[in-house]
Design a protein around this motif. Sequence first.
Motif, short mmCIF file in Angstrom:
data_model
loop_
_atom_site.label_atom_id
_atom_site.label_comp_id
_atom_site.label_asym_id
_atom_site.label_seq_id
_atom_site.Cartn_x
_atom_site.Cartn_y
_atom_site.Cartn_z
N GLY A 24 30.10 37.60 45.91
CA GLY A 24 29.85 39.04 45.82
C GLY A 24 30.28 39.84 47.04
N SER A 25 31.02 39.20 47.96
CA SER A 25 31.35 39.88 49.22
C SER A 25 32.70 40.58 49.22
CB SER A 25 31.31 38.88 50.38
OG SER A 25 32.27 37.85 50.19
N MET A 26 33.53 40.34 48.21
CA MET A 26 34.87 40.92 48.21
C MET A 26 35.09 41.85 47.03
SD MET A 26 37.27 37.71 49.37
CE MET A 26 36.80 36.65 50.73
N LEU A 27 35.81 42.93 47.29
CA LEU A 27 36.15 43.87 46.24
C LEU A 27 37.01 43.19 45.18
CD1 LEU A 27 36.34 46.85 45.20
CD2 LEU A 27 38.43 47.05 46.58
N HIS A 28 36.61 43.33 43.92
CA HIS A 28 37.39 42.78 42.82
C HIS A 28 38.50 43.79 42.48
CE1 HIS A 28 34.36 39.61 41.26
NE2 HIS A 28 34.04 39.97 42.50
N ALA A 29 39.51 43.83 43.31
CA ALA A 29 40.57 44.82 43.14
C ALA A 29 41.45 44.45 41.95
CB ALA A 29 41.42 44.90 44.41
N PRO A 30 41.65 45.37 41.02
CA PRO A 30 42.55 45.08 39.90
C PRO A 30 43.98 45.01 40.40
CG PRO A 30 41.90 47.39 39.89
CD PRO A 30 41.09 46.74 40.97
N ASP A 31 44.85 44.44 39.57
CA ASP A 31 46.25 44.26 39.95
C ASP A 31 47.01 45.57 39.73
OD1 ASP A 31 48.59 43.16 40.77
OD2 ASP A 31 48.90 41.90 39.02
N VAL A 32 46.74 46.53 40.64
CA VAL A 32 47.40 47.83 40.62
C VAL A 32 47.87 48.11 42.04
CG1 VAL A 32 45.98 48.66 38.71
CG2 VAL A 32 45.25 49.11 41.07
N TYR A 33 48.49 49.26 42.24
CA TYR A 33 48.90 49.65 43.59
C TYR A 33 47.71 50.19 44.37
CZ TYR A 33 53.94 49.18 42.87
OH TYR A 33 55.21 48.69 42.64
N MET A 34 47.84 50.10 45.70
CA MET A 34 46.85 50.68 46.60
C MET A 34 47.60 51.41 47.71
SD MET A 34 44.02 48.73 49.04
CE MET A 34 42.75 48.45 47.79
N ASP A 35 47.16 52.63 48.01
CA ASP A 35 47.67 53.35 49.16
C ASP A 35 46.92 52.83 50.38
OD1 ASP A 35 49.13 55.14 50.64
OD2 ASP A 35 47.93 56.90 50.07
N LYS A 36 47.65 52.30 51.38
CA LYS A 36 47.02 51.62 52.50
C LYS A 36 47.39 52.27 53.82
CE LYS A 36 48.05 47.39 49.97
NZ LYS A 36 48.81 46.14 49.99
N SER B 150 31.16 26.24 45.10
CA SER B 150 31.15 26.78 43.74
C SER B 150 31.90 28.11 43.83
CB SER B 150 29.71 26.99 43.26
OG SER B 150 29.69 27.52 41.95
N GLY B 151 33.23 28.01 43.78
CA GLY B 151 34.08 29.15 44.08
C GLY B 151 34.55 29.90 42.86
N ALA C 19 48.22 34.40 34.18
CA ALA C 19 48.38 33.33 35.16
C ALA C 19 47.62 32.09 34.69
CB ALA C 19 47.85 33.78 36.53
N PRO C 20 48.30 30.98 34.48
CA PRO C 20 47.62 29.78 34.02
C PRO C 20 46.75 29.12 35.08
CG PRO C 20 49.93 29.31 34.43
CD PRO C 20 49.76 30.78 34.59
N MET C 21 47.03 29.39 36.36
CA MET C 21 46.27 28.78 37.45
C MET C 21 45.96 29.80 38.53
SD MET C 21 47.72 24.96 38.17
CE MET C 21 49.41 25.05 37.65
N LEU C 22 44.80 29.63 39.15
CA LEU C 22 44.31 30.52 40.19
C LEU C 22 44.29 31.97 39.71
CD1 LEU C 22 45.90 28.96 43.41
CD2 LEU C 22 43.62 28.59 42.44
N TYR C 23 43.93 32.15 38.45
CA TYR C 23 43.79 33.48 37.88
C TYR C 23 42.46 34.09 38.32
CZ TYR C 23 41.09 30.78 34.46
OH TYR C 23 40.19 29.92 33.86
N ILE C 24 42.35 35.40 38.21
CA ILE C 24 41.13 36.10 38.58
C ILE C 24 40.00 35.65 37.67
CG2 ILE C 24 40.02 38.37 38.75
CD1 ILE C 24 42.87 39.50 39.28
N GLY C 25 38.93 35.17 38.27
CA GLY C 25 37.79 34.66 37.52
C GLY C 25 37.76 33.15 37.39
N GLU C 26 38.83 32.46 37.77
CA GLU C 26 38.85 31.01 37.68
C GLU C 26 37.83 30.40 38.64
OE1 GLU C 26 41.80 27.10 37.87
OE2 GLU C 26 42.64 29.09 38.22
N GLY D 175 43.65 36.80 42.95
CA GLY D 175 44.46 35.63 42.67
C GLY D 175 45.82 35.96 42.11
N GLU D 176 46.30 35.11 41.23
CA GLU D 176 47.65 35.21 40.71
C GLU D 176 47.79 36.22 39.57
OE1 GLU D 176 50.78 32.91 41.70
OE2 GLU D 176 49.52 33.89 43.19
N GLY D 177 46.69 36.84 39.19
CA GLY D 177 46.75 37.82 38.11
C GLY D 177 45.62 37.60 37.12
N GLU D 178 45.64 38.41 36.04
CA GLU D 178 44.63 38.26 35.00
C GLU D 178 44.80 36.92 34.29
OE1 GLU D 178 42.37 40.55 34.61
OE2 GLU D 178 43.25 42.15 35.83
#
Length: 327
Positions: free
Chosen positions: A118-130, A58-59, A71-78, A64-67
């Motif tokens: 609930g184990s992964m950060l829901h990172a928004p589609d923005v830049y990250m300093d890494k 139950s994934g 993104a029609p497929m594999l979007y965030i929250g799908e 994913g591919e964006g908001e």
Amino acid sequence: MSAAKIDFNDRLLSLGLARVAEQAALASASLVGRGDEKAADQAAVNAMREQLNLLDISGVVVIGEGERDEAPMLYIGEEVGTGTGPGVDIALDPLEGTTLTAKDMPNALTVIAMGPRGSMLHAPDVYMDKLAVGPGYPEGVVNLDMTPRERVEALAKAKGCEPADITVCILERPRHEAMIAEVRETGASIRLITDGDVAGVMHCAESEVTGIDMYMGQGGAPEGVLAAAALKCMGGQIFGRLLFRNDDERGRAAKAGITDLDRVYARDEMVTADVIFAATGVTGGSLLPRIKREPGWVETTTLLMRSKTGSVRRMSYRTPMWSHDNA
């Protein structure tokens, strides 16, 4: 039994996840070097989604591919999977390095990670300093508040070598020109990459093979979470700080439940539980060989890892050209 009450059995799910990465790579194989980024990406997305929906999970796609509206497929929250198994978070990039694939340049991969809900950060589609280094160093040997020079010098001291013996991987972008100049002033060498910073971070964990000691720079936040999942399996440290250019991006953070916009996330804060990670080589590179095509046959190599056991498998898969869609 509800999905929340079913244990996340990473051992049983790992081979299924490897197949997801394999099929995405196979779907994009015929588009390597063809100059069509969108077609290559879409082929990988279609195959990855189809294979995910065969898994008894139950994934929810958290990276994913964006908001959804983008993104029609594999979007965030799908929601993906049959819905009959454990609740899981999924982070994925069906084709990390679409430009690399279109131009037949090294280090294009299909990448996917899975962990308990609930184990992964829901990172928004923005830049990250890494900032990332491989295993074997004291915690916090480098940090994001250091200058590039200080990072190189601190890592060289911890490694017992000179700064000139350090190699840093950096994404080649105009925004990194000052960073690149400062790193070079230390005497360190730089491996510039045009795309694919998940692979760039992963290179740090196998420095004896890749020759890369550290990764630094700004790239996509979703890729930062995927890289953290890889290092949770391979060992090493990664730190990330989200970067926001406008109110729209700050709104995306709020939508994802992020309130501290200046927070620095360590690896185990981006990925809080044990995960499984799979990557299949598309164009080949330091980590994985390219897809091999010969008359009537195709062969892939997949890296499959479990953070719970620290196990790393490199799996070759050879199949007749006509049958791989149903493999």
